[in-house]
Motif scaffolding. Sequence first.
Motif, PDB file in Angstrom:
ATOM      1  N   THR A  76      37.053  31.193   0.353  1.00 30.69           N
ATOM      2  CA  THR A  76      36.356  30.119  -0.367  1.00 30.69           C
ATOM      3  C   THR A  76      35.714  29.202   0.662  1.00 30.69           C
ATOM      4  OG1 THR A  76      37.872  30.205  -2.240  1.00 30.69           O
ATOM      5  CG2 THR A  76      36.617  28.171  -1.937  1.00 30.69           C
ATOM      6  N   TRP A 126      28.032  27.474  -2.554  1.00 34.93           N
ATOM      7  CA  TRP A 126      29.330  28.103  -2.369  1.00 34.93           C
ATOM      8  C   TRP A 126      29.202  29.608  -2.099  1.00 34.93           C
ATOM      9  CZ3 TRP A 126      33.823  25.414  -1.964  1.00 34.93           C
ATOM     10  CH2 TRP A 126      33.772  24.064  -2.330  1.00 34.93           C
ATOM     11  N   ALA A 163      35.354  29.726  -6.303  1.00 36.27           N
ATOM     12  CA  ALA A 163      34.837  28.418  -5.914  1.00 36.27           C
ATOM     13  C   ALA A 163      35.137  27.408  -7.016  1.00 36.27           C
ATOM     14  CB  ALA A 163      33.328  28.492  -5.661  1.00 36.27           C
ATOM     15  N   TYR A 220      31.714  26.990   1.841  1.00 43.79           N
ATOM     16  CA  TYR A 220      30.430  26.458   1.372  1.00 43.79           C
ATOM     17  C   TYR A 220      29.497  26.151   2.533  1.00 43.79           C
ATOM     18  CZ  TYR A 220      32.416  21.896   2.708  1.00 43.79           C
ATOM     19  OH  TYR A 220      32.978  20.853   3.413  1.00 43.79           O
ATOM     20  N   TYR A 250      26.214  28.513  -7.023  1.00 42.39           N
ATOM     21  CA  TYR A 250      27.234  29.556  -6.889  1.00 42.39           C
ATOM     22  C   TYR A 250      26.650  30.966  -6.737  1.00 42.39           C
ATOM     23  CZ  TYR A 250      30.029  25.728  -8.772  1.00 42.39           C
ATOM     24  OH  TYR A 250      30.626  24.509  -8.977  1.00 42.39           O
TER      25      TYR A 250
END
Length: 480
Positions: free
Chosen positions: A417, A465, A471, A419, A213
């Motif tokens: 959001t 992410w 996330a 990734y 993260y």
Amino acid sequence: WEKTSSAKTLLFPCHRRYPTVEIRAETFNGSTHVPVPSDSAFLKALLFELRLIDDHIFAEHRDTCTRINHSSVYSVRTEGGDLWPVLAFQKSGLIYACLPLVEETLEPRPPLLTVSGLSQGLALLLGIVDYISPSRKNEAEMSAKIGQLRNLLIQACPLGTPLNTNIRSLNSSFDDIQETPSDENQPAWRSNTYKGKPQINVCITEKVKCMQYDKRDVVDMWQVYGAVNCKCDIEGSAPNVTLSLNLPTNGPPLQDIVVHHCVTSVDPAMLMSSSAEPLDDSVYNGPYKFPFIPPSDSFNLCYYTSQVPVPPILGCYQLIEEGSQLKITVNLKLHESIKNSFEYCEARVPFFNRGPIAQLEYKVSYGQLDLSREKSLLVWVIGQKFPKSLEVSLTGTVSFGTAGKEHPTDYVCTGNTAYVKLYFRIPDFTLTGCYVDQHSIQIFAPGKPKITASRELISSDYYIWNSKAPAPTTYKTLFD
């Protein structure tokens, strides 16, 4: 079981009950025994537990925040009580499930590692998956295989005891079932006797899952899962083999070890280490010896997990909106302890809930960037090596056209959001350092064997992410 999405109907293609095992369970469990309900009632209860029906209904025993399931073992609530341990998982639209026998009282519930039926049941279900999976794209072939499965289970699991979990090696015709071996020492899982030069092939496969993260208030998570696959071509009705797994000095110990039922004995200390408990100096760290009588076909000798100190590739992903464009930055760094030799390594950057990529400007410090045919995915091919600095970067701006039905959507990746997902394989390497010492393999059979040992590290659900947006996160249970 199968749930078809088009007609929303439930199919029950193959199931089998063993009354003798149910009687044994009642004897072992005593007053804590919970009877198995009818097939239809069990199926409905299982689907409810798996949230495949009535998922909009809150059930405290299933949906409470204090209950986070880390395995495929469930407690299924029925009219007669909670049925445990039900082993169930989904694969390619099918649900595979079984209820292993627990040879003791169910209250308090024994640790999963002490329930030997779980590893046997898992091996049997994985054997069924291996048998059915290749025919998933051909409905007629799959229906034929499911129709044969009942006969195959009579051979693989007579009276409820798994003897041969390699379903593909069995014959579906009763006419070709072999008679009982004349050698009384030959175990049931050795369906034939090999003739020829002895040879053993061992492959250690480790898969690493990761959630990164790059945030101060969110802890990165990573997990390592290993499997040791063996293929032993050795003459004799019941050859004995001993194989040892070794770790380098200060290597992380193997935990949550589950062994194949052909293993004849094992040091209890090997089975005591659990990833649910913190590591300490008393944890067993090898060598891990496995004496066994191998089946005739390829099989997984054992499974394990391990708590490694760092993930192999550290990453940072930033995605921010600037007017009508998205500005993206991806930085990746290979940890210095990792072997810098990949079979493949690439980072995929998907864009959900947007139209096709209409304009792309980018710069990569290493490798090459490709745009998918659907124009909704960037594929950054890093290649077989990282540069000497062990760091690579991607920067760029992206703008999109009008979204259509053909473009991918996602319920999680809304707003910013997003990734990056990594895909890689490193041959001749394991993250734990686990290896097989070929000189330590002992074979109590005539002839000098040819031994081949290999190992590999493969990424599995390796996510980085966007650090500039919310996330999904994973937390350990409140009781860890």
